[in-house]
Scaffold this motif. Structure first.
Motif, short mmCIF file in Angstrom:
data_model
loop_
_atom_site.label_atom_id
_atom_site.label_comp_id
_atom_site.label_asym_id
_atom_site.label_seq_id
_atom_site.Cartn_x
_atom_site.Cartn_y
_atom_site.Cartn_z
N VAL A 458 -1.83 -8.35 3.60
CA VAL A 458 -1.60 -7.81 4.94
C VAL A 458 -0.65 -8.76 5.68
CG1 VAL A 458 -2.65 -7.24 7.16
CG2 VAL A 458 -3.83 -6.67 5.02
N PHE A 486 -0.64 -0.63 8.27
CA PHE A 486 -2.00 -1.17 8.24
C PHE A 486 -2.39 -1.49 9.67
CE2 PHE A 486 -5.24 -4.43 7.77
CZ PHE A 486 -6.04 -3.90 6.77
N VAL A 492 0.66 -3.39 4.97
CA VAL A 492 0.01 -3.94 3.80
C VAL A 492 0.98 -3.80 2.62
CG1 VAL A 492 -1.17 -1.78 3.27
CG2 VAL A 492 -2.05 -3.95 2.35
N ARG A 494 1.54 -3.57 -1.29
CA ARG A 494 0.76 -3.23 -2.48
C ARG A 494 1.47 -3.62 -3.76
NH1 ARG A 494 -3.64 -1.04 -0.89
NH2 ARG A 494 -3.72 0.16 1.06
#
Ligand code: ADP
Ligand code: MG
Length: 591
Positions: A458, A486, A492, A494
Protein backbone atom coordinates in the motif's frame (compact mmCIF):
# COMPACT_ATOMS: atom_id res chain seq x y z
CA UNK A 1 92.84 44.98 -52.70
CA UNK A 2 90.86 48.05 -53.88
CA UNK A 3 91.42 51.36 -52.11
CA UNK A 4 89.51 52.19 -48.96
CA UNK A 5 86.55 54.51 -49.41
CA UNK A 6 83.83 55.87 -47.17
CA UNK A 7 80.50 54.11 -47.63
CA UNK A 8 77.61 56.07 -48.95
CA UNK A 9 75.14 57.28 -46.31
CA UNK A 10 72.28 55.06 -47.46
CA UNK A 11 74.45 51.95 -47.22
CA UNK A 12 75.73 52.98 -43.80
CA UNK A 13 72.25 53.40 -42.44
CA UNK A 14 71.10 50.11 -43.95
CA UNK A 15 74.00 48.32 -42.29
CA UNK A 16 73.19 50.01 -39.01
CA UNK A 17 69.53 49.20 -39.44
CA UNK A 18 70.40 45.55 -39.63
CA UNK A 19 71.46 45.69 -36.01
CA UNK A 20 68.06 46.86 -34.85
CA UNK A 21 65.57 45.67 -37.43
CA UNK A 22 65.88 42.01 -38.25
CA UNK A 23 62.30 41.10 -39.02
CA UNK A 24 58.74 42.40 -38.65
CA UNK A 25 58.79 41.48 -34.98
CA UNK A 26 61.67 43.91 -34.39
CA UNK A 27 59.66 46.72 -35.97
CA UNK A 28 56.78 45.85 -33.68
CA UNK A 29 59.05 45.84 -30.66
CA UNK A 30 60.62 49.22 -31.41
CA UNK A 31 57.34 50.93 -32.21
CA UNK A 32 55.51 49.56 -29.18
CA UNK A 33 58.43 50.49 -26.93
CA UNK A 34 58.26 54.02 -28.29
CA UNK A 35 54.56 54.13 -27.50
CA UNK A 36 55.23 52.95 -23.95
CA UNK A 37 58.00 55.52 -23.53
CA UNK A 38 55.51 58.16 -24.66
CA UNK A 39 53.30 57.23 -21.69
CA UNK A 40 50.57 55.54 -23.71
CA UNK A 41 47.67 54.00 -21.77
CA UNK A 42 46.62 52.10 -24.82
CA UNK A 43 48.57 50.67 -27.76
CA UNK A 44 47.03 49.24 -30.92
CA UNK A 45 49.07 47.10 -33.25
CA UNK A 46 48.00 46.01 -36.70
CA UNK A 47 49.88 43.73 -39.05
CA UNK A 48 49.30 42.94 -42.68
CA UNK A 49 51.02 40.02 -44.36
CA UNK A 50 52.78 38.91 -41.20
CA UNK A 51 54.07 42.47 -40.77
CA UNK A 52 56.02 42.38 -44.00
CA UNK A 53 53.49 44.48 -45.88
CA UNK A 54 52.55 46.72 -42.98
CA UNK A 55 53.18 47.23 -39.30
CA UNK A 56 50.98 49.90 -37.80
CA UNK A 57 51.25 51.00 -34.20
CA UNK A 58 49.09 53.73 -32.73
CA UNK A 59 49.11 55.07 -29.21
CA UNK A 60 47.52 57.74 -27.04
CA UNK A 61 50.86 58.91 -25.67
CA UNK A 62 52.41 62.37 -25.50
CA UNK A 63 52.86 62.75 -29.25
CA UNK A 64 55.68 64.44 -31.18
CA UNK A 65 55.77 68.19 -31.76
CA UNK A 66 55.71 69.11 -35.43
CA UNK A 67 59.19 70.68 -35.25
CA UNK A 68 60.59 67.43 -33.84
CA UNK A 69 59.13 65.16 -36.48
CA UNK A 70 62.12 65.34 -38.87
CA UNK A 71 64.47 64.70 -35.94
CA UNK A 72 62.53 61.65 -34.86
CA UNK A 73 63.62 59.85 -38.02
CA UNK A 74 67.21 61.13 -37.91
CA UNK A 75 69.85 58.72 -36.65
CA UNK A 76 71.07 59.19 -33.09
CA UNK A 77 68.29 61.62 -32.32
CA UNK A 78 66.36 60.96 -29.14
CA UNK A 79 64.35 62.87 -26.59
CA UNK A 80 65.07 60.31 -23.91
CA UNK A 81 68.66 60.47 -22.79
CA UNK A 82 68.55 63.23 -20.23
CA UNK A 83 71.99 64.79 -19.61
CA UNK A 84 73.47 62.11 -21.86
CA UNK A 85 73.41 59.90 -18.79
CA UNK A 86 73.66 56.29 -19.96
CA UNK A 87 73.97 55.19 -16.37
CA UNK A 88 70.42 56.12 -15.38
CA UNK A 89 68.14 54.93 -18.10
CA UNK A 90 64.45 54.93 -17.25
CA UNK A 91 63.01 54.54 -20.74
CA UNK A 92 62.93 51.55 -23.05
CA UNK A 93 64.60 53.47 -25.90
CA UNK A 94 67.58 55.77 -25.62
CA UNK A 95 69.73 55.24 -28.70
CA UNK A 96 67.65 57.25 -31.13
CA UNK A 97 68.10 54.59 -33.78
CA UNK A 98 64.88 52.73 -34.31
CA UNK A 99 62.85 55.10 -36.45
CA UNK A 100 65.89 55.91 -38.57
CA UNK A 101 66.57 52.20 -38.99
CA UNK A 102 62.98 51.51 -39.99
CA UNK A 103 63.08 54.37 -42.50
CA UNK A 104 66.24 52.83 -43.94
CA UNK A 105 64.56 49.52 -44.72
CA UNK A 106 60.88 50.38 -45.13
CA UNK A 107 58.44 53.14 -46.04
CA UNK A 108 57.82 54.96 -42.78
CA UNK A 109 54.97 57.31 -42.00
CA UNK A 110 54.54 59.03 -38.66
CA UNK A 111 51.38 60.94 -37.86
CA UNK A 112 51.35 62.60 -34.49
CA UNK A 113 49.47 65.13 -32.45
CA UNK A 114 50.69 66.21 -29.03
CA UNK A 115 47.98 66.95 -26.47
CA UNK A 116 48.39 70.70 -26.82
CA UNK A 117 48.32 70.75 -30.63
CA UNK A 118 45.36 71.83 -32.73
CA UNK A 119 46.09 69.38 -35.46
CA UNK A 120 48.16 66.35 -36.27
CA UNK A 121 51.14 66.42 -38.62
CA UNK A 122 52.39 63.66 -40.81
CA UNK A 123 55.88 62.91 -42.04
CA UNK A 124 56.99 60.33 -44.57
CA UNK A 125 60.49 58.90 -44.73
CA UNK A 126 62.08 56.27 -46.94
CA UNK A 127 65.84 55.93 -47.16
CA UNK A 128 67.24 59.43 -47.46
CA UNK A 129 63.99 60.87 -48.70
CA UNK A 130 61.76 62.80 -46.32
CA UNK A 131 58.37 64.37 -47.12
CA UNK A 132 56.57 66.73 -44.78
CA UNK A 133 55.68 67.45 -42.11
CA UNK A 134 52.24 68.29 -43.45
CA UNK A 135 49.05 68.95 -41.47
CA UNK A 136 46.88 65.89 -41.27
CA UNK A 137 43.87 64.53 -39.49
CA UNK A 138 44.57 62.45 -36.44
CA UNK A 139 43.71 61.94 -32.78
CA UNK A 140 45.99 62.82 -29.86
CA UNK A 141 48.96 60.53 -29.79
CA UNK A 142 51.08 58.94 -32.44
CA UNK A 143 50.51 56.54 -35.27
CA UNK A 144 53.48 54.97 -37.02
CA UNK A 145 53.22 52.88 -40.16
CA UNK A 146 56.08 50.84 -41.54
CA UNK A 147 55.21 49.47 -44.96
CA UNK A 148 56.97 47.16 -47.40
CA UNK A 149 59.66 46.08 -45.02
CA UNK A 150 62.97 45.11 -46.71
CA UNK A 151 61.61 45.83 -50.18
CA UNK A 152 64.97 47.37 -50.98
CA UNK A 153 67.04 44.86 -49.03
CA UNK A 154 66.51 41.58 -50.88
CA UNK A 155 69.20 39.85 -48.83
CA UNK A 156 67.07 40.40 -45.74
CA UNK A 157 63.84 39.55 -47.41
CA UNK A 158 65.26 36.16 -48.28
CA UNK A 159 65.83 35.38 -44.63
CA UNK A 160 62.31 36.05 -43.52
CA UNK A 161 60.33 32.97 -42.61
CA UNK A 162 56.75 32.19 -43.56
CA UNK A 163 54.11 34.79 -42.93
CA UNK A 164 52.76 32.66 -40.12
CA UNK A 165 56.12 32.29 -38.44
CA UNK A 166 56.81 36.03 -38.64
CA UNK A 167 53.38 36.73 -37.27
CA UNK A 168 54.00 34.35 -34.41
CA UNK A 169 57.26 36.13 -33.52
CA UNK A 170 55.52 39.48 -33.62
CA UNK A 171 52.79 38.15 -31.42
CA UNK A 172 55.29 36.89 -28.88
CA UNK A 173 56.91 40.32 -28.82
CA UNK A 174 53.57 41.96 -28.09
CA UNK A 175 52.78 39.38 -25.43
CA UNK A 176 56.08 40.00 -23.68
CA UNK A 177 55.61 43.75 -23.74
CA UNK A 178 51.99 43.46 -22.63
CA UNK A 179 52.90 41.22 -19.75
CA UNK A 180 55.58 43.67 -18.64
CA UNK A 181 53.07 46.56 -18.60
CA UNK A 182 49.76 45.43 -17.11
CA UNK A 183 48.42 48.96 -16.73
CA UNK A 184 48.55 49.60 -20.47
CA UNK A 185 45.82 48.27 -22.76
CA UNK A 186 47.05 46.32 -25.79
CA UNK A 187 45.38 45.09 -28.89
CA UNK A 188 47.00 43.14 -31.68
CA UNK A 189 45.29 42.59 -35.01
CA UNK A 190 46.59 40.69 -38.00
CA UNK A 191 44.91 40.89 -41.38
CA UNK A 192 41.77 42.15 -39.68
CA UNK A 193 41.70 39.46 -37.02
CA UNK A 194 42.07 40.28 -33.33
CA UNK A 195 44.86 38.13 -31.93
CA UNK A 196 45.18 39.74 -28.56
CA UNK A 197 43.01 42.13 -26.65
CA UNK A 198 44.17 43.01 -23.16
CA UNK A 199 42.34 45.76 -21.32
CA UNK A 200 44.38 48.07 -19.10
CA UNK A 201 44.63 46.52 -15.63
CA UNK A 202 44.95 48.22 -12.28
CA UNK A 203 48.41 48.75 -10.86
CA UNK A 204 49.68 46.18 -8.38
CA UNK A 205 49.45 42.46 -7.81
CA UNK A 206 45.89 42.07 -9.06
CA UNK A 207 46.70 43.76 -12.33
CA UNK A 208 49.74 41.59 -12.79
CA UNK A 209 47.69 38.47 -12.18
CA UNK A 210 44.95 39.54 -14.54
CA UNK A 211 47.40 40.39 -17.28
CA UNK A 212 49.41 37.22 -16.75
CA UNK A 213 46.24 35.15 -17.07
CA UNK A 214 45.19 36.88 -20.25
CA UNK A 215 48.60 36.24 -21.78
CA UNK A 216 49.45 32.83 -20.32
CA UNK A 217 45.95 31.40 -20.26
CA UNK A 218 43.23 31.65 -17.64
CA UNK A 219 43.54 27.95 -16.87
CA UNK A 220 46.80 28.73 -15.09
CA UNK A 221 45.09 30.66 -12.34
CA UNK A 222 45.19 27.96 -9.69
CA UNK A 223 48.73 26.99 -10.60
CA UNK A 224 50.40 30.32 -9.95
CA UNK A 225 52.08 31.30 -6.73
CA UNK A 226 52.87 34.88 -5.89
CA UNK A 227 56.29 36.15 -5.01
CA UNK A 228 57.17 39.43 -3.36
CA UNK A 229 60.44 40.12 -1.58
CA UNK A 230 62.65 43.13 -1.18
CA UNK A 231 66.20 43.46 -0.02
CA UNK A 232 68.78 46.25 -0.33
CA UNK A 233 66.59 48.32 -2.61
CA UNK A 234 65.96 45.43 -4.98
CA UNK A 235 62.41 44.14 -5.22
CA UNK A 236 61.41 40.85 -6.81
CA UNK A 237 57.71 40.26 -7.25
CA UNK A 238 55.13 38.69 -9.50
CA UNK A 239 53.98 35.15 -10.16
CA UNK A 240 55.64 31.82 -10.68
CA UNK A 241 54.07 28.52 -11.74
CA UNK A 242 53.94 25.41 -9.59
CA UNK A 243 56.59 22.87 -10.63
CA UNK A 244 53.94 20.59 -12.08
CA UNK A 245 52.76 23.41 -14.36
CA UNK A 246 56.19 23.75 -15.98
CA UNK A 247 56.46 23.61 -19.74
CA UNK A 248 58.76 22.05 -22.26
CA UNK A 249 59.95 25.41 -23.56
CA UNK A 250 60.60 28.78 -21.98
CA UNK A 251 58.00 30.75 -23.87
CA UNK A 252 55.79 31.13 -20.83
CA UNK A 253 58.68 32.61 -18.89
CA UNK A 254 58.44 36.37 -18.59
CA UNK A 255 61.15 38.36 -16.89
CA UNK A 256 60.84 42.07 -16.48
CA UNK A 257 63.52 44.43 -15.23
CA UNK A 258 62.39 47.97 -14.46
CA UNK A 259 59.47 47.60 -16.85
CA UNK A 260 61.59 46.14 -19.63
CA UNK A 261 60.87 42.61 -20.85
CA UNK A 262 64.22 40.82 -20.99
CA UNK A 263 65.56 37.38 -21.83
CA UNK A 264 68.35 37.62 -19.36
CA UNK A 265 70.46 34.53 -18.71
CA UNK A 266 71.28 35.40 -15.12
CA UNK A 267 67.61 35.84 -14.29
CA UNK A 268 66.59 32.66 -16.04
CA UNK A 269 69.18 30.62 -14.29
CA UNK A 270 68.28 32.16 -10.93
CA UNK A 271 64.62 31.34 -11.48
CA UNK A 272 65.51 27.79 -12.46
CA UNK A 273 67.78 27.43 -9.45
CA UNK A 274 64.92 28.44 -7.18
CA UNK A 275 63.01 25.32 -8.27
CA UNK A 276 66.00 23.12 -7.45
CA UNK A 277 65.18 19.47 -7.89
CA UNK A 278 61.45 20.13 -8.01
CA UNK A 279 61.85 20.33 -11.75
CA UNK A 280 63.23 17.91 -14.32
CA UNK A 281 66.16 19.36 -16.20
CA UNK A 282 64.41 19.96 -19.49
CA UNK A 283 61.34 21.60 -17.95
CA UNK A 284 60.88 25.36 -17.87
CA UNK A 285 58.96 27.08 -15.12
CA UNK A 286 56.11 29.42 -15.98
CA UNK A 287 56.80 32.89 -14.61
CA UNK A 288 55.85 36.53 -14.72
CA UNK A 289 58.63 37.84 -12.55
CA UNK A 290 59.39 41.50 -12.07
CA UNK A 291 62.66 42.92 -10.77
CA UNK A 292 62.77 46.55 -9.75
CA UNK A 293 65.85 48.42 -8.67
CA UNK A 294 67.35 51.89 -9.03
CA UNK A 295 68.25 52.46 -12.71
CA UNK A 296 71.90 53.14 -11.94
CA UNK A 297 72.26 49.62 -10.57
CA UNK A 298 71.47 47.94 -13.86
CA UNK A 299 73.01 48.53 -17.28
CA UNK A 300 70.57 48.01 -20.13
CA UNK A 301 73.03 49.12 -22.79
CA UNK A 302 74.88 45.83 -23.22
CA UNK A 303 72.90 44.14 -25.96
CA UNK A 304 71.71 45.41 -29.36
CA UNK A 305 68.15 44.30 -28.62
CA UNK A 306 68.50 45.16 -24.94
CA UNK A 307 67.37 41.60 -24.23
CA UNK A 308 70.15 41.12 -21.73
CA UNK A 309 71.02 43.46 -18.90
CA UNK A 310 73.94 43.69 -16.55
CA UNK A 311 73.38 44.06 -12.85
CA UNK A 312 75.84 46.00 -10.71
CA UNK A 313 75.41 43.31 -8.02
CA UNK A 314 74.61 40.12 -9.91
CA UNK A 315 75.06 37.89 -6.86
CA UNK A 316 72.61 39.85 -4.79
CA UNK A 317 70.00 39.72 -7.51
CA UNK A 318 70.52 36.03 -8.08
CA UNK A 319 70.41 35.20 -4.39
CA UNK A 320 67.27 37.21 -3.90
CA UNK A 321 65.46 35.48 -6.75
CA UNK A 322 66.53 32.00 -5.71
CA UNK A 323 65.42 32.62 -2.14
CA UNK A 324 62.14 34.21 -3.18
CA UNK A 325 61.22 31.38 -5.53
CA UNK A 326 62.23 28.72 -3.05
CA UNK A 327 60.22 30.30 -0.26
CA UNK A 328 57.13 30.73 -2.42
CA UNK A 329 57.27 27.12 -3.57
CA UNK A 330 57.87 25.82 -0.06
CA UNK A 331 54.76 27.60 1.10
CA UNK A 332 52.72 25.87 -1.57
CA UNK A 333 54.62 22.60 -1.51
CA UNK A 334 51.61 20.37 -1.14
CA UNK A 335 49.81 21.82 -4.09
CA UNK A 336 50.32 20.07 -7.35
CA UNK A 337 49.17 21.77 -10.41
CA UNK A 338 45.44 21.74 -10.96
CA UNK A 339 46.48 22.01 -14.56
CA UNK A 340 47.40 18.39 -14.22
CA UNK A 341 43.96 17.36 -13.19
CA UNK A 342 42.61 19.42 -16.03
CA UNK A 343 44.95 17.62 -18.35
CA UNK A 344 43.59 14.39 -16.95
CA UNK A 345 40.14 15.68 -17.60
CA UNK A 346 40.88 16.48 -21.20
CA UNK A 347 42.76 13.23 -21.63
CA UNK A 348 39.61 11.28 -20.79
CA UNK A 349 37.49 10.54 -23.77
CA UNK A 350 33.80 10.15 -23.84
CA UNK A 351 33.31 7.09 -26.02
CA UNK A 352 32.46 7.99 -29.57
CA UNK A 353 29.09 6.35 -29.60
CA UNK A 354 27.85 8.85 -27.06
CA UNK A 355 25.95 11.81 -28.36
CA UNK A 356 26.58 14.04 -25.39
CA UNK A 357 23.18 15.66 -24.99
CA UNK A 358 22.62 18.26 -22.28
CA UNK A 359 21.04 16.79 -19.20
CA UNK A 360 17.33 16.83 -18.66
CA UNK A 361 16.57 15.65 -22.16
CA UNK A 362 13.62 13.41 -22.74
CA UNK A 363 14.70 9.87 -23.52
CA UNK A 364 14.30 8.87 -27.09
CA UNK A 365 10.92 7.59 -28.15
CA UNK A 366 10.19 3.92 -27.88
CA UNK A 367 9.80 3.48 -31.59
CA UNK A 368 13.43 4.13 -32.31
CA UNK A 369 15.04 1.14 -33.87
CA UNK A 370 17.19 -0.81 -31.52
CA UNK A 371 20.20 -2.79 -32.46
CA UNK A 372 19.87 -6.50 -31.74
CA UNK A 373 19.18 -6.78 -28.09
CA UNK A 374 19.54 -9.63 -25.71
CA UNK A 375 17.84 -9.42 -22.39
CA UNK A 376 20.36 -8.03 -19.99
CA UNK A 377 20.89 -8.55 -16.34
CA UNK A 378 17.81 -8.09 -14.25
CA UNK A 379 19.28 -7.53 -10.90
CA UNK A 380 22.98 -7.94 -10.53
CA UNK A 381 24.18 -11.41 -9.57
CA UNK A 382 25.09 -12.05 -5.97
CA UNK A 383 28.58 -11.49 -4.69
CA UNK A 384 30.97 -14.18 -5.91
CA UNK A 385 33.60 -16.00 -3.94
CA UNK A 386 36.84 -14.03 -3.43
CA UNK A 387 38.89 -16.15 -5.85
CA UNK A 388 36.73 -15.30 -8.85
CA UNK A 389 39.14 -13.04 -10.70
CA UNK A 390 40.67 -13.28 -14.14
CA UNK A 391 40.20 -16.87 -15.26
CA UNK A 392 39.48 -16.23 -18.89
CA UNK A 393 40.69 -12.67 -19.23
CA UNK A 394 43.49 -12.77 -21.82
CA UNK A 395 41.59 -14.43 -24.63
CA UNK A 396 38.53 -12.34 -23.85
CA UNK A 397 40.19 -8.97 -24.14
CA UNK A 398 38.87 -8.29 -27.65
CA UNK A 399 35.39 -9.61 -27.18
CA UNK A 400 34.92 -7.50 -24.05
CA UNK A 401 35.55 -3.92 -25.12
CA UNK A 402 35.05 -2.57 -21.62
CA UNK A 403 37.57 -4.99 -20.20
CA UNK A 404 37.55 -6.26 -16.66
CA UNK A 405 36.74 -4.64 -13.37
CA UNK A 406 39.68 -3.91 -11.14
CA UNK A 407 38.18 -1.88 -8.34
CA UNK A 408 35.32 0.28 -7.21
CA UNK A 409 35.70 3.91 -6.23
CA UNK A 410 33.47 5.84 -3.78
CA UNK A 411 31.02 2.93 -4.06
CA UNK A 412 29.90 4.69 -7.19
CA UNK A 413 32.41 4.12 -9.98
CA UNK A 414 33.75 0.92 -11.44
CA UNK A 415 37.38 1.02 -12.54
CA UNK A 416 38.11 -1.40 -15.33
CA UNK A 417 41.11 -2.16 -17.46
CA UNK A 418 40.53 -2.76 -21.15
CA UNK A 419 42.76 -3.12 -24.20
CA UNK A 420 43.12 0.66 -24.53
CA UNK A 421 43.69 1.60 -20.93
CA UNK A 422 41.49 2.61 -18.04
CA UNK A 423 37.70 2.69 -18.12
CA UNK A 424 35.65 4.42 -15.46
CA UNK A 425 31.98 3.51 -15.27
CA UNK A 426 29.33 5.48 -13.45
CA UNK A 427 27.52 2.47 -12.03
CA UNK A 428 24.24 4.21 -11.39
CA UNK A 429 24.06 5.93 -14.75
CA UNK A 430 25.04 2.77 -16.59
CA UNK A 431 22.60 0.51 -14.83
CA UNK A 432 19.83 3.00 -15.24
CA UNK A 433 20.37 2.98 -18.97
CA UNK A 434 20.41 -0.77 -19.07
CA UNK A 435 17.11 -1.09 -17.23
CA UNK A 436 15.60 1.59 -19.44
CA UNK A 437 16.63 -0.21 -22.59
CA UNK A 438 15.24 -3.47 -21.20
CA UNK A 439 11.92 -1.84 -20.46
CA UNK A 440 11.73 -0.34 -23.94
CA UNK A 441 12.57 -3.66 -25.51
CA UNK A 442 9.96 -5.43 -23.41
CA UNK A 443 7.32 -2.84 -24.33
CA UNK A 444 8.09 -3.31 -28.01
CA UNK A 445 7.63 -7.05 -27.71
CA UNK A 446 4.25 -6.91 -26.08
CA UNK A 447 4.68 -5.88 -22.49
CA UNK A 448 6.95 -6.04 -19.54
CA UNK A 449 7.10 -9.30 -17.68
CA UNK A 450 5.39 -8.95 -14.33
CA UNK A 451 5.85 -10.54 -11.01
CA UNK A 452 3.10 -10.77 -8.42
CA UNK A 453 3.93 -9.43 -5.01
CA UNK A 454 3.33 -11.92 -2.23
CA UNK A 455 2.31 -9.06 -0.01
CA UNK A 456 0.59 -6.29 -1.98
CA UNK A 457 2.10 -2.98 -1.01
CA UNK A 458 0.00 0.00 0.00
CA UNK A 459 1.44 3.37 -1.02
CA UNK A 460 -0.08 6.61 0.24
CA UNK A 461 -0.20 9.40 -2.36
CA UNK A 462 -1.33 13.03 -2.52
CA UNK A 463 -4.82 13.25 -4.03
CA UNK A 464 -3.86 14.76 -7.39
CA UNK A 465 -1.07 12.33 -7.99
CA UNK A 466 -3.17 9.38 -6.93
CA UNK A 467 -5.82 10.37 -9.48
CA UNK A 468 -3.27 10.85 -12.21
CA UNK A 469 -1.78 7.43 -11.57
CA UNK A 470 -5.11 5.63 -11.45
CA UNK A 471 -6.27 7.40 -14.62
CA UNK A 472 -3.41 5.83 -16.52
CA UNK A 473 -3.34 2.54 -14.65
CA UNK A 474 -3.68 0.53 -17.84
CA UNK A 475 -0.66 2.21 -19.42
CA UNK A 476 1.30 1.71 -16.27
CA UNK A 477 0.32 -1.95 -16.33
CA UNK A 478 2.05 -2.28 -19.70
CA UNK A 479 5.20 -1.33 -17.88
CA UNK A 480 4.67 -4.19 -15.51
CA UNK A 481 3.21 -2.28 -12.62
CA UNK A 482 -0.32 -3.19 -11.56
CA UNK A 483 -1.91 -0.66 -9.18
CA UNK A 484 -5.46 -0.26 -7.88
CA UNK A 485 -7.24 2.29 -5.73
CA UNK A 486 -6.96 1.63 -2.03
CA UNK A 487 -9.17 3.79 0.14
CA UNK A 488 -9.31 7.52 -0.56
CA UNK A 489 -5.62 8.33 -0.07
CA UNK A 490 -3.60 5.40 -1.30
CA UNK A 491 -3.07 2.82 -4.01
CA UNK A 492 -2.18 -0.80 -3.67
CA UNK A 493 0.52 -2.38 -5.81
CA UNK A 494 -0.15 -5.98 -6.77
CA UNK A 495 2.39 -6.70 -9.48
CA UNK A 496 5.76 -5.18 -10.38
CA UNK A 497 8.10 -5.47 -13.40
CA UNK A 498 10.01 -8.70 -13.01
CA UNK A 499 13.25 -7.04 -13.87
CA UNK A 500 13.04 -4.86 -10.78
CA UNK A 501 14.10 -7.77 -8.62
CA UNK A 502 13.88 -6.73 -5.02
CA UNK A 503 14.04 -2.99 -5.64
CA UNK A 504 11.73 -1.23 -3.14
CA UNK A 505 8.52 -0.45 -4.98
CA UNK A 506 7.03 2.49 -3.04
CA UNK A 507 9.55 5.09 -4.26
CA UNK A 508 8.92 4.01 -7.85
CA UNK A 509 5.18 4.32 -7.48
CA UNK A 510 5.53 7.73 -5.89
CA UNK A 511 7.86 8.93 -8.63
CA UNK A 512 5.56 7.60 -11.34
CA UNK A 513 2.52 9.28 -9.81
CA UNK A 514 4.39 12.56 -9.55
CA UNK A 515 5.57 12.21 -13.12
CA UNK A 516 2.03 11.50 -14.37
CA UNK A 517 0.63 14.41 -12.37
CA UNK A 518 2.86 16.86 -14.20
CA UNK A 519 2.86 15.03 -17.53
CA UNK A 520 1.02 16.75 -20.33
CA UNK A 521 -2.11 14.62 -20.75
CA UNK A 522 -1.94 15.21 -24.49
CA UNK A 523 1.44 13.52 -24.66
CA UNK A 524 1.33 10.55 -27.03
CA UNK A 525 1.10 7.23 -25.28
CA UNK A 526 4.42 6.12 -26.61
CA UNK A 527 6.24 9.19 -25.37
CA UNK A 528 4.46 8.94 -22.04
CA UNK A 529 5.51 5.32 -21.66
CA UNK A 530 9.04 6.36 -22.52
CA UNK A 531 9.03 8.87 -19.70
CA UNK A 532 7.59 6.40 -17.26
CA UNK A 533 10.09 3.75 -18.28
CA UNK A 534 12.86 6.27 -17.63
CA UNK A 535 11.43 6.99 -14.20
CA UNK A 536 11.26 3.34 -13.34
CA UNK A 537 14.78 2.81 -14.63
CA UNK A 538 16.12 5.67 -12.57
CA UNK A 539 14.59 4.29 -9.38
CA UNK A 540 15.36 0.69 -9.95
CA UNK A 541 19.01 0.97 -10.79
CA UNK A 542 22.02 0.31 -8.68
CA UNK A 543 22.26 3.55 -6.82
CA UNK A 544 25.53 5.23 -6.30
CA UNK A 545 26.69 4.24 -2.84
CA UNK A 546 26.19 0.54 -3.26
CA UNK A 547 29.23 -1.61 -2.85
CA UNK A 548 29.65 -4.07 -5.73
CA UNK A 549 31.62 -7.28 -5.90
CA UNK A 550 34.01 -7.84 -8.79
CA UNK A 551 31.53 -10.26 -10.34
CA UNK A 552 28.75 -7.71 -10.10
CA UNK A 553 31.00 -5.11 -11.64
CA UNK A 554 31.94 -7.42 -14.49
CA UNK A 555 28.28 -8.29 -15.02
CA UNK A 556 27.59 -4.59 -15.30
CA UNK A 557 30.37 -4.15 -17.87
CA UNK A 558 29.01 -7.03 -19.95
CA UNK A 559 25.51 -5.62 -19.75
CA UNK A 560 26.71 -2.23 -20.96
CA UNK A 561 28.45 -3.90 -23.87
CA UNK A 562 25.33 -5.63 -25.10
CA UNK A 563 22.86 -2.85 -24.39
CA UNK A 564 22.14 -0.37 -27.16
CA UNK A 565 22.69 3.33 -26.37
CA UNK A 566 24.42 2.38 -23.19
CA UNK A 567 27.13 4.99 -23.56
CA UNK A 568 24.87 7.57 -21.99
CA UNK A 569 22.34 7.56 -19.25
CA UNK A 570 18.76 8.75 -19.59
CA UNK A 571 19.86 12.27 -18.72
CA UNK A 572 22.43 12.43 -21.51
CA UNK A 573 25.46 12.06 -19.28
CA UNK A 574 28.12 9.56 -20.22
CA UNK A 575 27.91 6.24 -18.44
CA UNK A 576 31.56 5.46 -18.91
CA UNK A 577 34.74 7.19 -20.01
CA UNK A 578 38.04 5.96 -21.29
CA UNK A 579 41.55 7.11 -20.40
CA UNK A 580 44.02 5.64 -22.83
CA UNK A 581 47.19 4.12 -21.58
CA UNK A 582 49.20 6.55 -23.73
CA UNK A 583 47.45 9.47 -22.03
CA UNK A 584 48.26 8.01 -18.63
CA UNK A 585 51.88 7.67 -19.65
CA UNK A 586 51.92 11.22 -20.92
CA UNK A 587 50.61 12.48 -17.61
CA UNK A 588 53.60 10.91 -15.94
CA UNK A 589 56.00 12.40 -18.47
CA UNK A 590 56.78 9.00 -19.95
CA UNK A 591 55.80 10.04 -23.46
P1 ADP B 1 64.59 56.24 -29.12
O1 ADP B 1 63.34 55.53 -28.78
O2 ADP B 1 65.78 55.45 -28.79
O3 ADP B 1 64.63 57.60 -28.60
P2 ADP B 1 63.53 56.15 -31.77
O4 ADP B 1 64.18 56.25 -33.11
O5 ADP B 1 62.77 54.95 -31.50
O6 ADP B 1 64.65 56.36 -30.70
O7 ADP B 1 62.59 57.40 -31.61
C1 ADP B 1 63.13 58.67 -31.77
C2 ADP B 1 62.33 59.70 -31.03
O8 ADP B 1 61.06 59.85 -31.62
C3 ADP B 1 62.06 59.34 -29.60
O9 ADP B 1 63.13 59.73 -28.76
C4 ADP B 1 60.79 60.11 -29.30
O10 ADP B 1 61.09 61.43 -28.94
C5 ADP B 1 60.12 60.16 -30.64
N1 ADP B 1 59.06 59.15 -30.73
C6 ADP B 1 59.13 57.99 -31.40
N2 ADP B 1 57.97 57.31 -31.29
C7 ADP B 1 57.16 58.06 -30.52
C8 ADP B 1 55.82 57.90 -30.03
N3 ADP B 1 55.09 56.81 -30.32
N4 ADP B 1 55.31 58.88 -29.26
C9 ADP B 1 56.04 59.97 -28.95
N5 ADP B 1 57.29 60.16 -29.38
C10 ADP B 1 57.86 59.23 -30.15
MG1 MG C 1 62.70 53.86 -29.70
Amino acid sequence: MPAIRLLDAAVISRIAAGEVIERPASVVKELVENALDAGARRVDIELVGGGRELVLVSDDGCGIAVEDLPLAVARHATSKLENDDLARITTLGFRGEALAAIAAVARLRITSRPHDADTAYTLFAEGERIEGPRPAAGPFGTRVEAAELFRKVPARLKFLRSERAELQSAREVVERLALARPTVGFRLMADGRVLLDCPAETAGARGILARALSILGAELESDLVSVDVERDGIRVFGLIGLPTAARSDARAQHLVVNGRAVQDRLLKSALRAGYGDLLARERHPVAALFVELPPERVDVNVHPNKAEVRFAEPHTVRGLIVAAVRAALAEHGSRTARMLSRQVETAFRVPQSVAYAPSGGVPAGLAESATPFQPALTSLPPAPPPSESAESEPQAAESFPLGFARAQLFNAYVLAENALGLVIVDQHAAHERIVFEQLKQALRSGGVARQTLLLPEVVALPAGEREALLARASDVARLGLVVEAFGPEAVVVREVPALLGDTPVAPIVRALAAELFTLDSALALEAALGRLAATIACHSSVRAGRRLSLAEMNALLRAIERTPNSGQCNHGRPTWIQLDRTAIERLFGRR
